[in-house]
Write a protein that holds these residues in place. Sequence first.
Motif, PDB file in Angstrom:
ATOM      1  N   MET A 118       2.507   6.847  -6.531  1.00 39.25           N
ATOM      2  CA  MET A 118       1.540   7.521  -7.110  1.00 39.25           C
ATOM      3  C   MET A 118       1.787   9.043  -6.748  1.00 39.25           C
ATOM      4  O   MET A 118       2.087  10.104  -7.740  1.00 39.25           O
ATOM      5  CB  MET A 118      -0.153   7.658  -6.105  1.00 39.25           C
ATOM      6  N   GLU A 119       2.355   9.048  -5.249  1.00 39.31           N
ATOM      7  CA  GLU A 119       2.370  10.420  -4.794  1.00 39.31           C
ATOM      8  C   GLU A 119       3.588  10.781  -5.980  1.00 39.31           C
ATOM      9  O   GLU A 119       4.152  11.980  -6.253  1.00 39.31           O
ATOM     10  CB  GLU A 119       2.787  10.595  -3.653  1.00 39.31           C
ATOM     11  N   GLN A 120       5.211  10.756  -6.581  1.00 38.14           N
ATOM     12  CA  GLN A 120       6.117  10.569  -7.100  1.00 38.14           C
ATOM     13  C   GLN A 120       5.278  11.310  -8.999  1.00 38.14           C
ATOM     14  O   GLN A 120       5.876  11.609  -9.702  1.00 38.14           O
ATOM     15  CB  GLN A 120       7.041   9.360  -7.667  1.00 38.14           C
ATOM     16  N   LYS A 121       4.203  10.214  -9.195  1.00 36.61           N
ATOM     17  CA  LYS A 121       3.646  10.368 -10.394  1.00 36.61           C
ATOM     18  C   LYS A 121       3.153  11.716 -10.635  1.00 36.61           C
ATOM     19  O   LYS A 121       3.335  12.738 -11.359  1.00 36.61           O
ATOM     20  CB  LYS A 121       2.461   9.267 -10.436  1.00 36.61           C
ATOM     21  N   ARG A 122       2.553  12.299  -9.150  1.00 35.39           N
ATOM     22  CA  ARG A 122       1.760  13.582  -9.048  1.00 35.39           C
ATOM     23  C   ARG A 122       2.347  14.609  -8.897  1.00 35.39           C
ATOM     24  O   ARG A 122       2.231  15.726 -10.380  1.00 35.39           O
ATOM     25  CB  ARG A 122       0.824  13.673  -8.236  1.00 35.39           C
ATOM     26  N   LEU A 123       4.141  14.417  -8.857  1.00 38.56           N
ATOM     27  CA  LEU A 123       4.923  15.170  -8.363  1.00 38.56           C
ATOM     28  C   LEU A 123       5.132  15.321  -9.823  1.00 38.56           C
ATOM     29  O   LEU A 123       5.634  17.082  -9.294  1.00 38.56           O
ATOM     30  CB  LEU A 123       5.818  14.952  -7.550  1.00 38.56           C
ATOM     31  N   ARG A 124       5.367  14.418 -11.098  1.00 42.40           N
ATOM     32  CA  ARG A 124       5.932  14.666 -11.995  1.00 42.40           C
ATOM     33  C   ARG A 124       5.065  15.319 -12.972  1.00 42.40           C
ATOM     34  O   ARG A 124       5.727  16.610 -13.906  1.00 42.40           O
ATOM     35  CB  ARG A 124       6.408  13.332 -12.551  1.00 42.40           C
ATOM     36  N   GLU A 125       3.897  15.367 -12.723  1.00 43.83           N
ATOM     37  CA  GLU A 125       3.051  15.582 -13.928  1.00 43.83           C
ATOM     38  C   GLU A 125       2.913  17.270 -12.729  1.00 43.83           C
ATOM     39  O   GLU A 125       2.729  18.370 -13.432  1.00 43.83           O
ATOM     40  CB  GLU A 125       1.806  15.733 -13.526  1.00 43.83           C
ATOM     41  N   THR A 143       0.849  -0.804   0.079  1.00 41.74           N
ATOM     42  CA  THR A 143       0.387   0.073  -0.121  1.00 41.74           C
ATOM     43  C   THR A 143       0.831   1.485  -0.300  1.00 41.74           C
ATOM     44  O   THR A 143       1.033   2.160  -1.060  1.00 41.74           O
ATOM     45  CB  THR A 143      -0.947   0.009   1.377  1.00 41.74           C
ATOM     46  N   LEU A 144       1.803   1.086   0.944  1.00 41.39           N
ATOM     47  CA  LEU A 144       2.602   2.401   0.956  1.00 41.39           C
ATOM     48  C   LEU A 144       3.241   2.805  -0.497  1.00 41.39           C
ATOM     49  O   LEU A 144       3.916   3.362  -0.746  1.00 41.39           O
ATOM     50  CB  LEU A 144       3.950   2.259   2.221  1.00 41.39           C
ATOM     51  N   SER A 145       3.652   1.212  -1.064  1.00 38.07           N
ATOM     52  CA  SER A 145       4.865   1.999  -1.927  1.00 38.07           C
ATOM     53  C   SER A 145       3.373   2.027  -3.361  1.00 38.07           C
ATOM     54  O   SER A 145       4.493   2.859  -4.358  1.00 38.07           O
ATOM     55  CB  SER A 145       4.909   0.237  -2.897  1.00 38.07           C
ATOM     56  N   ARG A 146       2.412   1.327  -3.374  1.00 37.46           N
ATOM     57  CA  ARG A 146       1.364   1.956  -4.008  1.00 37.46           C
ATOM     58  C   ARG A 146       0.937   3.418  -4.423  1.00 37.46           C
ATOM     59  O   ARG A 146       1.845   4.310  -5.163  1.00 37.46           O
ATOM     60  CB  ARG A 146       0.373   1.583  -3.999  1.00 37.46           C
ATOM     61  N   LYS A 147       1.154   4.230  -2.498  1.00 40.20           N
ATOM     62  CA  LYS A 147       0.574   5.417  -2.806  1.00 40.20           C
ATOM     63  C   LYS A 147       2.318   6.135  -2.998  1.00 40.20           C
ATOM     64  O   LYS A 147       1.747   7.285  -3.177  1.00 40.20           O
ATOM     65  CB  LYS A 147       0.813   5.275  -0.991  1.00 40.20           C
ATOM     66  N   MET A 148       3.415   6.085  -2.723  1.00 45.26           N
ATOM     67  CA  MET A 148       4.987   6.437  -2.923  1.00 45.26           C
ATOM     68  C   MET A 148       5.310   6.635  -4.864  1.00 45.26           C
ATOM     69  O   MET A 148       5.434   7.959  -4.868  1.00 45.26           O
ATOM     70  CB  MET A 148       5.815   5.939  -2.835  1.00 45.26           C
TER      71      MET A 148
END
Length: 175
Positions: free
Chosen positions: A67-74, A60-65
């Motif tokens: 997703m957060e990295q993807k959001r930051l890139r965007e 779960t934490l890995s998926r959240k991380m």
Amino acid sequence: MENGIDWEEVYKAQSEEELRSMKLWLFQENTRLQNERSELENMQDKFIKERVRFRDEMDTLSRKMVMEQKRLREENLFFDKKLAILQDGFRKLEEDRKHFEQEKRALEQNRKPQSAQLPGSGEDIAGILFRSAGNPLTLRKRYRDLLKIFHPDNYCGDAELMQYINREFQRRKEE
């Protein structure tokens, strides 16, 4: 000696009392071992459940991380696009400002020399402008028309020529 039991002693037991005490001891030992085995199995089950829960949490934490990295890139891409738009806007504004300054200089250069381009002095020009105004009514109308054209507040107005026109109007009005 198997499993902590000395079988030779059991064979050598001389009385029934000794056999009973050994039987009792064997029963208690067997019960204790079963309890310990049961506790170990429970602990093993708990450990397995804990390990599964830990893996789930890590996933779960890995998926959240991710997703957060993807959001930051965007967000970074979006910010870069905004910055590029702003830089382009500032560049265009600077070009427009330079173009405006050039036009302004050209207009100022065109405004001033108009009176100097006309032949003769300002008094001669003012005299020419009032040449056909013979009576006071025509003189006032001509003065108003010239005022509309050459007033300094107008786009192509000329303050110097307006001063000559005012003097010529006053001179002719007094005549």
